[in-house]
Write an enzyme that holds these catalytic residues in place. Structure first.
Site: not given
Lengths: 431, 431
Positions: B23-24, B32, B217, B247, B249, B273, B300, B323, B350, B352, B381
């Site tokens: 979550s951001d 995902y 991060k 970050d 986003n 970021e 990314e 990415d 990037h 994740g 990352e």
């Protein structure tokens, strides 16, 4: 209560590659296509239509994306949708999972654009007005509220945008009367496709002048020697008073663009279109600075207001060529038109393809009525094919678009089109 | 002759939104996902795997696009494909009809990227090498020939790119030995998701330090007061010697970014970021100039070498975060890495999501072996979830990625994953 009952998406493709209509330095064999959406409602008289224009392969993917987005409107109350299209636009644009697939660019972004266009078509039809008139009837504050300012307010303040609209307001009714009388100048690309012979180029140029066109655009970019020869033939055919523009369709790198434009500039070009990659805003600025005062134009592949902002910030365009289906729909187009006016940059929409003239004319007329500082030099592109497939085709008289009068956004295809040009089962494609 | 016999695309989705992993400020509830391609060949031992990472809705459209592109390789001779992947890349990237749907961005572009990644996986497997080693085995001239220079040679001359690669060449074997021994530093985002409680943040920060990570991060952007509190807690938890990056986003406009970074800068940020929209190269430059020397990072959602070029030209990034599945595949990534090095800009990939760590590590190691001027500060990352779904998961020891040793690009999912996480029929999703 009227609700959206269905979202039908059709893959329409027209075999334009067979005649090299639409051929240019980057697109040698386009099959003009539309991923075409029809939103049906529980009121048989009320429907909304929108589409994404593509040039063939991949139109099925584009259609699937339009359908995935449009399905989210099924079941919704139509009054709610058309009363607050800004809320619908925000919901779709800021759906974080869909946004990942862009953001604000490519197949998913254009799909949202088609859905928002259909929503506005539905609204205009229910109001019984052409889309340009639906937009022109809104108050300046309402128009400003339609725009998503998140990433562009650092360039054009929404308050300043409202001031611009307020300044034009007193001119509105007289402008509408003038446009109803005189229409809006069309320029034509029909003579200038790269695949045409010299003989056909000259013949079509003469016909265009006879038809009243005052600007003609030629495709260039594959070979500068050929381009000079074709421009020379065109100039001879049209005489000194008709403007010539050229379109390189991104064929050049930045230094190639500067070299080529320098070689072509003695033809007194009205503009040079798409000199290089549409996302290269720094490159456009470098080119514009190097060839000044030759105007640089781009827009048919300009994905978002964020990119338009930067072209204007850096002076990379002198003419912004908005396209009806490339950006994410009416809200993005409104943002682009307002930023261009704020920057003193001309808006001369891109059209052609199939349905693009019909769709974009509403934004051109809206700009002429409510936004542009000066309407005398305004124009938009015209290409003379495939109009018969739309239910409300553009009307061109003496080289000028007539003001649309029928309700809606002129984005409805003829009911029979799918049987012939549906892909892959229409009669033109099957076997 | 070995031929490509099938292209199977699977819509894999992992219900990460249930735990707020990932979550951001812009992506509150990602699931995902991967639009996952398997190219089968007539040799049962030879297959190629690639994917596009998405965060949920729309993964079906992305999968359809991957399938449409991949189908074009079915029937092709595998030796021909893997011997000249540059030709395959050109065919797909310059297909004018597909290009219309971008160009070089969005769903269709990422689909081409997945197909090219699968082609390189196939090649590396046939060579019996990990992908980084397949790339590192190429001569500088061969590497340069893989890049499409059309729109970027005005910034980095291909001849200069070759010189850079030649300069690094004598260091290659020693660098490989060093990386085999020490690995490459990972930084971790696992403690810093916006949806986590303060208690969880502190606990995970301490665990990360104990696990050997030297950079952590945190997601920021929703509220600067909260961001300061969380950064304070993190600094207290990790001590003075661990670097903290943040970050946003894309949550901020340009002026908001400048204001927020100014408020956060006393935490000694390793980088900031995604301060704003990824396409706003001018905005990134404005931000970077205003907050210097705080390094600005993005990547990314950076779609193409054309956009990367401009960020470098304008000084809009100090750290380029490539990415594995956003750009159009290995050829675009190579272009980005070369331009960054030419500009003296760090490449910190990037990762994740799901599979992104596995995929991008090969480019990070290739960069460390063949391209980077200095390898001491290189990192990439790491996020600690979902690795169990890959057949060749990353290995992390004491906060460092181990050098991959198994053949291929580490892009193959476990054979059973579809049964559980296939959408919508896998057991996690059905009913």
């Amino acid at each position: 209560m009227t609700t959206v009952t269905d979202a039908t998406v059709t893959d329409l493709r027209f075999p334009t590659s067979r005649e090299l209509d639409g051929s240019d330095a980057m697109n040698p064999d386009p099959d003009y296509s539309a991923a075409y959406l029809r939103l049906a409602t529980s009121d048989a008289e009320s429907a909304g239509h929108g589409f994404v224009f593509t040039i063939g392969r991949g139109n099925d993917i584009q259609a699937a994306a339009v359908e995935a987005v449009a399905r989210r409107l099924v079941g919704r109350d139509v009054d709610g949708l058309v009363e607050d299209p800004g809320a619908v636009n925000r919901d779709l644009m800021w759906d974080s999972q869909l946004r990942w697939l862009g953001p604000d660019k490519g197949v998913m972004h254009m799909a949202i654009g088609a859905v928002m266009s259909a929503t506005w078509d539905l609204r205009a039809r229910r109001e019984g007005r052409p889309l340009w008139s639906t937009l022109a009837a809104l108050e300046p504050a309402e128009l400003v509220a339609l725009v998503d300012w998140t990433y562009i307010a650092d360039y054009l303040d929404p308050g300043r945008a409202r001031e611009i609209l307020e300044e034009r307001r007193p001119l509105r009714d007289a402008r509408i009367a003038g446009l109803r009388r005189d229409g809006l100048a069309a320029y034509t690309t029909s003579p200038g496709w790269l695949g045409y012979s010299d003989e056909k180029l000259v013949r079509l140029c003469r016909e265009a002048v006879a038809d009243g066109f005052t600007t003609i655009k030629l495709k260039v970019g594959a070979d500068t020697g050929d381009d000079r020869r074709r421009l020379g033939l065109a100039r001879e055919a049209v005489g000194p008073d008709v403007a010539l523009a050229v379109d390189a369709n991104q064929h050049w790198s930045v230094p190639e663009a500067i070299a080529a434009i320098t070689e072509l500039r003695d033809f007194g070009l009205r503009w040079v279109e798409e000199p290089t990659h549409p996302d290269d805003v720094v490159g456009h600025a470098t080119i514009a600075n190097a060839v000044r005062p030759v105007p640089i134009a781009t827009g048919e592949m300009l994905a978002s207001p964020t990119l338009a902002k930067q072209l204007l910030q850096l002076g990379g365009v002198q003419i912004l060529q908005i396209d009806a289906t490339r950006m994410g729909g009416p809200h993005d187009l409104l943002a682009a038109i307002l930023m261009a006016t704020g920057a003193g940059v001309e808006v001369i929409p891109h059209a052609g393809g199939v349905g693009l003239c019909e769709a974009v004319q509403h934004y051109a007329f809206f700009n002429a009525v409510c936004v542009a500082a000066d309407t005398r030099d305004l124009s938009l592109e015209y290409v003379a094919h495939l109009h018969e497939h739309l239910t409300d085709p553009v009307e061109i008289t003496n080289g000028r678009y007539r003001l649309p009068t029928r309700p809606g956004a002129s984005t409805e295809f003829q009911p029979g089109t799918e049987l012939t040009f549906g892909y892959p089962d229409g009669t033109e494609w099957a076997g």
